[in-house]
Design an enzyme around this catalytic site. Structure first.
Site, PDB file in Angstrom:
ATOM      1  N   ASP A  67       0.814  -1.143   0.021  1.00 40.36           N
ATOM      2  CA  ASP A  67       0.098   0.053  -0.128  1.00 40.36           C
ATOM      3  C   ASP A  67       0.869   1.274   0.182  1.00 40.36           C
ATOM      4  OD1 ASP A  67       0.894  -0.293   2.650  1.00 40.36           O
ATOM      5  OD2 ASP A  67      -0.795  -0.743   3.420  1.00 40.36           O
ATOM      6  N   ASN A 136      -7.419  -1.994  14.186  1.00 42.07           N
ATOM      7  CA  ASN A 136      -8.961  -2.571  13.891  1.00 42.07           C
ATOM      8  C   ASN A 136      -9.157  -3.849  12.883  1.00 42.07           C
ATOM      9  OD1 ASN A 136      -8.056  -1.610  11.503  1.00 42.07           O
ATOM     10  ND2 ASN A 136      -9.513   0.355  11.359  1.00 42.07           N
ATOM     11  N   HIS A 138      -7.364  -4.189   9.900  1.00 41.55           N
ATOM     12  CA  HIS A 138      -6.999  -3.989   8.812  1.00 41.55           C
ATOM     13  C   HIS A 138      -5.739  -4.586   8.414  1.00 41.55           C
ATOM     14  CE1 HIS A 138      -4.668   0.176   9.381  1.00 41.55           C
ATOM     15  NE2 HIS A 138      -3.804  -0.774   9.279  1.00 41.55           N
ATOM     16  N   GLU A 143      -9.591  -1.499   5.337  1.00 35.83           N
ATOM     17  CA  GLU A 143     -10.308  -1.201   6.341  1.00 35.83           C
ATOM     18  C   GLU A 143     -11.504  -1.931   6.753  1.00 35.83           C
ATOM     19  OE1 GLU A 143      -8.881   0.439   8.375  1.00 35.83           O
ATOM     20  OE2 GLU A 143      -8.390   2.629   7.801  1.00 35.83           O
TER      21      GLU A 143
END
Ligand code: GLP
Length: 244
Positions: A67, A136, A138, A143
């Site tokens: 990413d 979280n 991800h 996400e």
């Protein structure tokens, strides 16, 4: 799925690096999918050390990263290109031409994603994909959502991720968007190594490995991969059952 719990961060890093080093011995022209964040830093240090000691050769390796932020130049100290160059590539014998990162400065958003997806096709199956996990759940920048994004996609980062990443941005200008490999892209690697460190990741890691497989916890999908290795340090993995 293999689950390895190591004594500490250093041994987690070493274990992940050893898998990569073995892979390079078997196949010097391996294709590696690489990740950023604080978790893999120790692993990169181990790989650099192996290179300096003459036991690793990266000259035929190709890499592609997971990413990148949108809107940061590769020379920006918080861009993932800068991270990869300064923490790994600059220290080993890899040609920069063999290291692909999506172009976060391209103005046309569709082009960023198209070029990246094309590159993934062109480069071929990654032998190993390294992953960390966000607080979280991800992976890359995929996400929590109502469905899994399959392919390269441009994402609006969640408040939680922006807050988590703000520790690196002294001016407070944390990018709000990023481009990431999709879930199908990630899952198409031959082998996945998920490295996890620290007590703050303990809860989400347990959820990912033992909870339901759901896009609300993107990392949970990794359990469907036929060749997943989870390496957690004691703080992150103390409630896991080792599977070797
Ligand atoms: C970022 C990256 C992820 C990384 C995650 C966790 O948002 N996009 O690839 O796994 O953060 O980072 P850290 O290792 O610093 O906890």
């Amino acid at each position: 799925m293999e689950i390895i719990v190591t004594e500490d961060y250093e041994s987690m890093s070493r274990s992940a690096a050893e898998i990569i080093l073995r892979q390079l011995k078997d196949k010097p022209d391996s294709i590696l999918g690489l990740a950023t964040g604080s978790t893999p830093e120790g692993m990169y240090r181990c790989l650099i050390k192996a290179y300096e000691e003459g036991t690793a050769d990266f000259s035929k390796v190709q890499t592609v990263n997971l990413d990148e932020y949108i809107g940061l130049k590769g020379t920006h100290p918080q861009s993932f290109r800068y991270y990869m160059d300064t923490k790994f590539f600059d220290w080993v014998n890899i040609s920069k031409k063999s290291t692909y990162m999506p172009d976060g400065m391209e103005l046309c958003i569709d082009k960023i994603a198209d070029d990246y997806e094309k590159k993934l096709e062109e480069i071929g199956k990654r032998d190993i994909q390294i992953l960390g996990i966000g607080g979280n759940g991800h992976i890359g920048f995929n996400e929590p959502a109502d469905s899994f994004a399959e392919y390269v996609n441009v994402v609006e980062l969640t408040e939680e991720t922006i807050a988590a990443n703000s520790r690196f941005f002294s001016d407070g200008n944390v990018p709000k968007r990023a481009v990431t490999m999709g879930i199908k892209d990630i899952m198409s690697a031959e082998r996945i190594i998920l490295i996890v460190s620290g007590s703050s990741k303990r809860g989400i890691l347990k959820k990912a490995l033992y909870g339901g497989i759901t896009p609300k916890v993107p990392a949970s999908i990794l359990r469907l991969h036929p060749n997943l290795v989870v390496i957690a340090d004691r703080e992150a993995g103390e409630e896991l059952e080792e599977v070797r």
